[in-house]
Design a protein around this motif. Structure first.
Motif, short mmCIF file in Angstrom:
data_model
loop_
_atom_site.label_atom_id
_atom_site.label_comp_id
_atom_site.label_asym_id
_atom_site.label_seq_id
_atom_site.Cartn_x
_atom_site.Cartn_y
_atom_site.Cartn_z
N THR A 186 -5.61 -8.33 12.19
CA THR A 186 -6.69 -7.80 13.02
C THR A 186 -6.83 -6.29 12.83
N ALA A 187 -6.04 -5.72 11.90
CA ALA A 187 -6.11 -4.28 11.64
C ALA A 187 -5.93 -4.03 10.15
N THR A 188 -6.88 -4.57 9.36
CA THR A 188 -6.77 -4.49 7.90
C THR A 188 -7.68 -3.43 7.29
N THR A 189 -8.35 -2.65 8.11
CA THR A 189 -9.30 -1.65 7.61
C THR A 189 -8.64 -0.73 6.57
N GLY A 190 -9.26 -0.63 5.42
CA GLY A 190 -8.79 0.25 4.36
C GLY A 190 -7.81 -0.35 3.38
N LEU A 191 -7.38 -1.59 3.62
CA LEU A 191 -6.36 -2.18 2.74
C LEU A 191 -6.89 -2.47 1.34
N ALA A 192 -8.14 -2.94 1.24
CA ALA A 192 -8.68 -3.27 -0.09
C ALA A 192 -8.77 -2.05 -0.98
N VAL A 203 0.18 -3.00 -6.71
CA VAL A 203 1.40 -3.74 -7.03
C VAL A 203 2.58 -2.83 -6.71
N ASN A 204 3.58 -3.41 -6.08
CA ASN A 204 4.78 -2.64 -5.72
C ASN A 204 5.41 -2.02 -6.97
N PRO A 205 5.59 -0.70 -6.99
CA PRO A 205 6.20 -0.06 -8.17
C PRO A 205 7.57 -0.61 -8.54
N ASN A 206 8.28 -1.21 -7.56
CA ASN A 206 9.63 -1.72 -7.82
C ASN A 206 9.64 -2.91 -8.79
N VAL A 207 8.43 -3.53 -8.98
CA VAL A 207 8.37 -4.69 -9.85
C VAL A 207 7.54 -4.40 -11.11
N ASP A 208 7.02 -3.20 -11.20
CA ASP A 208 6.14 -2.83 -12.31
C ASP A 208 6.93 -2.05 -13.36
N ALA A 209 7.12 -2.67 -14.53
CA ALA A 209 7.90 -2.04 -15.60
C ALA A 209 7.30 -0.71 -16.05
N THR A 240 0.87 -1.18 0.00
CA THR A 240 0.00 0.00 0.00
C THR A 240 0.91 1.23 0.00
N PRO A 241 0.42 2.36 -0.49
CA PRO A 241 1.27 3.55 -0.56
C PRO A 241 1.89 3.91 0.79
N GLY A 242 3.22 4.02 0.82
CA GLY A 242 3.91 4.44 2.03
C GLY A 242 4.10 3.37 3.07
N ALA A 243 3.73 2.12 2.76
CA ALA A 243 3.84 1.05 3.76
C ALA A 243 5.30 0.73 4.05
N THR A 244 5.63 0.60 5.33
CA THR A 244 6.99 0.25 5.74
C THR A 244 7.03 -1.02 6.59
#
Length: 500
Positions: A343-349, A354-360, A333-337
């Motif tokens: 038990t705290a997945t609210t808003g993830l969907a 896709v991670n930009p590092n793997v997206d051509a 997700t944007p900015g995820a570290t």
């Protein structure tokens, strides 16, 4: 009997005949008026042997009217739920979207179908780890899966916000109907006190109660003076001599995790988790269930799938002595570290990508799927293909295996606490389709009951044209008889006067 008494009797006969004819004519004129109840002129014998119309009442059947109201409320509840769930179910209707045997929608457009596409793409990539097109296909499938979750989450938000708007409309309708009911109820009470004909006002009152039942489940109680009180199906007073105030504050934006405001009656909540007396039926109850329970539960399932994907495709420290935390890999997700807790997945969907590092297309390297290092390309600790072999498949196998591997989920989403990603996604689709089918079936059943109850009430209290025409003919014959009697008595008076 004296001749003067006979004249009085004949005069009263004409008056009663006229009143009865007016009632029958009114019945015939309103034979096709919805909600009209057949009126009856009640005739009594007066002090000198004649007849008077004591009152005009209407045919009524309280039990059938209550059944109409109850069935109408139940049907409205299920229809409101079905409308919302149908919108959600359209996002997982794979039978209609799977129109080809290849491409992004080859299995459908649901998260479950997109997950199957990703698994298939990984299998192809495992067979050809040197193929850049196979790597691109995996990234594309992952992107489609993330988009499917984004779209599903957006649809949930749309359905919840629409339900919130519908609640506001319903509350406005209820207050308007209560205002109309006040006027009709006052007309009944005043008419009964003065001896007037209140049949029309009672019809109006019943019609308003039926319209109220469309919005909210109600029950009624009639006092000795004819005044009617209205209560919700949970016992909260809506009307007792004066209307209660039904209030609601709309929530324009209902993001994942946000709760809508409750509907209150004179300050008492009748919807929401904190309501001491929650309503059970009517469109208002359906909208509230959709906004506060059903749609959020499906949203929680989508968030669990998103969280499961991020964790399943995460990368871990591959050092001989690992010290670094696992980080988001293919999915993030944007900015995820860090990795999300299940038990705290609210808003993830809504935010998974896709991670930009793997997206051509974003300047990334799709081969990192095979080699590792998606999470931090500059840190060799997250590299799985330490030899740099182009035929390395170990990491690809791990990723493919994660889709069918068992993992933990939050049971509060309603689908259990342990499952594979594939099975969980399939179960979510089945849950939504099952809820939608149940609501649709219940709506059809309750609508049929409401139709039957309305028909039964009409048959019991409505106008039968054949019967009314027969009554009209009898009144014409009665008028003719009274006219002959008048002629006879008049002749006797004349003879008496001539003899004098």
């Amino acid at each position: 009997m004296s001749l003067s008494t006979a004249f009085n009797v004949i005069s009263s006969s004409f008056a009663v005949n006229s009143a009865q004819t007016a009632v029958v004519s009114n019945n015939i004129a309103n034979a096709n008026t919805p909600g009209y109840s057949r009126e009856i002129a009640n005739v009594v014998t007066n002090s000198y042997g004649g007849a008077d119309v004591a009152s005009v009442t209407r045919e009524a059947n309280a039990a059938l009217l209550e059944q109409v109201s109850s069935s109408t409320s139940q049907a409205a509840t299920q229809q409101a739920i079905s409308d919302g769930l149908s919108t959600l179910a359209a996002t997982v209707d794979d039978s209609s979207s799977a129109s080809s045997t290849s491409g992004a929608d080859q299995n459908g457009a649901s998260p479950s179908a997109m997950l199957a596409n990703l698994q298939s793409a990984l299998a192809t990539y495992e067979d050809s780890p040197t193929s850049s097109s196979a790597a691109d296909a995996v990234v594309s499938a992952a992107s489609d899966l993330a988009s499917s979750l984004n779209s599903g989450s957006a649809t949930v938000t749309q359905v919840r916000e629409q339900a919130d708007q519908n609640i506001a409309t319903s509350v406005g309708t209820i207050n308007s109907l209560l205002s109309q009911f006040t006027a009709a109820n006052n007309a009944v009470v005043t008419g009964l006190q003065t001896g007037g004909n209140v049949a029309s006002a009672e019809d109006t009152r019943d019609s308003i109660v039926t319209q109220l039942a469309q919005q909210i489940g109600v029950s009624t109680v009639t006092a000795a003076n004819g005044s009617e009180s209205i209560y919700t199906d949970s016992g909260v007073t809506l009307f007792q001599d004066a209307p209660s105030v039904v209030s609601f504050t709309p929530t324009p934006t209902l993001v994942d995790g946000a709760s809508g405001a409750p509907v209150t009656v004179d300050g008492v909540p009748i919807t929401g988790a904190n309501s001491p007396m929650p309503i059970q039926s009517g469109a208002l109850a359906g909208y509230a269930a959709l906004r506060d329970t059903l749609a959020p539960e499906y949203q929680a399932q989508l968030d669990q799938i998103a969280g499961g994907l991020i964790n399943a495709f995460a990368e871990s420290d591959q050092s001989a002595t690992p010290t670094l935390p696992s980080l988001p890999g293919l999915f993030t997700t944007p900015g995820a570290t860090s990795l999300p807790s299940m038990t705290a997945t609210t808003g993830l969907a809504a935010t998974i990508e896709v991670n930009p590092n793997v997206d051509a297309s974003q300047g990334g390297n799709p081969n990192l799927l095979r080699d590792g290092g998606i999470s931090d390309p500059g840190n060799p600790a997250y590299t799985y293909n330490s030899t740099g072999s182009a035929s390395y498949t170990g990491r690809i196998q791990e990723l493919a295996g994660e889709i069918s591997a068992s993992q933990s989920f939050d049971p509060s989403a309603g689908l259990g606490s342990s499952s594979s990603l594939a099975d969980y996604a399939n179960a979510s689709v089945s849950w939504l389709q099952g809820e939608n089918q149940q609501a649709s079936d219940s709506s059809s059943y309750q609508n049929a009951l409401a139709t039957q109850a309305t028909s039964a009430l009409s048959n019991a209290t409505g106008v039968n044209l054949d019967a009314e025409m027969t009554n009209m003919l009898n009144l014409e014959n009665s008028y003719a008889s009274s006219a002959k009697l008048l002629t006879t008595v008049t002749s006797m008076f004349s003879a008496l006067l001539d003899a004098a």
